[in-house]
Design a protein around this motif. Structure first.
Motif, PDB file in Angstrom:
ATOM      1  N   SER A  80     -21.977   0.219  68.737  1.00 41.82           N
ATOM      2  CA  SER A  80     -21.192  -0.704  69.539  1.00 41.82           C
ATOM      3  C   SER A  80     -21.937  -2.032  69.606  1.00 41.82           C
ATOM      4  N   THR A  81     -21.204  -3.123  69.609  1.00 48.60           N
ATOM      5  CA  THR A  81     -21.844  -4.428  69.777  1.00 48.60           C
ATOM      6  C   THR A  81     -21.550  -4.994  71.165  1.00 48.60           C
ATOM      7  N   ILE A  82     -21.441  -4.095  72.121  1.00 49.88           N
ATOM      8  CA  ILE A  82     -21.354  -4.505  73.519  1.00 49.88           C
ATOM      9  C   ILE A  82     -22.763  -4.380  74.093  1.00 49.88           C
ATOM     10  N   CYS A  83     -23.325  -5.515  74.485  1.00 48.41           N
ATOM     11  CA  CYS A  83     -24.713  -5.546  74.962  1.00 48.41           C
ATOM     12  C   CYS A  83     -24.886  -4.621  76.165  1.00 48.41           C
ATOM     13  N   THR A  84     -25.958  -3.854  76.143  1.00 47.29           N
ATOM     14  CA  THR A  84     -26.228  -2.901  77.220  1.00 47.29           C
ATOM     15  C   THR A  84     -26.813  -3.572  78.456  1.00 47.29           C
ATOM     16  N   HIS A  85     -27.094  -4.862  78.380  1.00 44.90           N
ATOM     17  CA  HIS A  85     -27.630  -5.576  79.541  1.00 44.90           C
ATOM     18  C   HIS A  85     -26.519  -5.969  80.511  1.00 44.90           C
ATOM     19  N   ALA A  86     -25.506  -6.704  80.016  1.00 42.45           N
ATOM     20  CA  ALA A  86     -24.470  -7.191  80.922  1.00 42.45           C
ATOM     21  C   ALA A  86     -23.058  -7.016  80.373  1.00 42.45           C
ATOM     22  N   GLY A  87     -22.924  -6.277  79.273  1.00 39.05           N
ATOM     23  CA  GLY A  87     -21.592  -5.990  78.755  1.00 39.05           C
ATOM     24  C   GLY A  87     -20.960  -7.085  77.924  1.00 39.05           C
ATOM     25  N   ASP A 117     -35.886  -7.996  75.242  1.00 40.34           N
ATOM     26  CA  ASP A 117     -35.173  -7.887  76.507  1.00 40.34           C
ATOM     27  C   ASP A 117     -34.360  -9.155  76.771  1.00 40.34           C
ATOM     28  N   PRO A 118     -33.486  -9.150  77.760  1.00 42.83           N
ATOM     29  CA  PRO A 118     -33.512  -8.341  78.962  1.00 42.83           C
ATOM     30  C   PRO A 118     -32.886  -6.939  78.839  1.00 42.83           C
TER      31      PRO A 118
END
Length: 141
Positions: A80-87, A117-118
Motif C-alpha cells: 500500500s502507498t498509504i503512509c503509516t504515519h498520517a494516512g 521517520d516520522p
C-alpha cells in the motif's frame, strides 16, 4: 505594531498562530485530499503489463495507491502507498525509495520497511500475482 497596546499585540499574535495551526492539522489528517479516506486495493485490480516493472526496480500506481517492486525476474512484491504515519497517499518514487510528501517519511518499495521517520510502521503488504503477463494486486489476487 506601533500604536497598538501590548495586550492587543498578544491577542493578534495568538490569532495568527491559531490560523496556521489549523493548516498543520488538516495536512496531518488521514486522507488529506478533501476528507476522502485513501486506501490500497480492496479487490483484485489489473495494473497492466508485468514487464513494465523493471527487474531490481519498482513502479508506483498512484490511482490504486499501490507500489509493485520486482526484486528478481519472476518475483513481485506489492505494498500500500498509504503512509503509516498520517494516512497520506505517497506519490513519489525514486528507484525503490518511496517518499511521503506530507511529512517526509521514506519507505523501501521492496520490503515496505521504514527508511526515515516520522513513520514507525512499515507499509501494508498487498497480495500480488502475475496472470497472463499482467500484474493483479489486491485481496484474492
Amino acid at each position: 505594531m506601533p500604536g497598538t497596546s501590548p495586550a492587543r499585540r498578544t491577542v493578534l499574535r495568538g490569532a495568527a498562530l491559531a490560523g496556521t495551526a489549523g493548516l498543520g492539522i488538516a495536512a496531518c489528517s488521514p486522507g488529506g485530499s478533501g476528507g476522502r479516506a485513501e486506501s490500497a486495493p480492496t479487490a483484485p485490480v489489473d495494473l497492466g503489463k508485468a514487464d513494465e516493472v523493471p527487474v531490481g526496480g519498482a513502479k508506483l500506481y498512484r490511482d490504486e495507491n499501490v507500489v509493485v517492486s520486482r526484486p528478481a525476474a519472476d518475483e513481485y512484491a506489492a505494498f500500500s502507498t498509504i503512509c503509516t504515519h498520517a494516512g497520506c497517499p505517497i506519490s513519489m518514487l525514486e528507484g525503490t525509495e518511496l517518499t511521503c510528501s506530507c511529512h517526509g517519511s521514506k519507505f523501501d518499495a521492496e520490503t515496505g520497511k521504514v527508511l526515515h521517520d516520522p513513520a514507525t510502521r512499515p507499509l501494508a503488504k498487498v497480495p500480488v500475482e502475475v496472470k497472463n503477463g499482467k500484474i493483479v494486486a489486491g485481496p484474492a489476487a
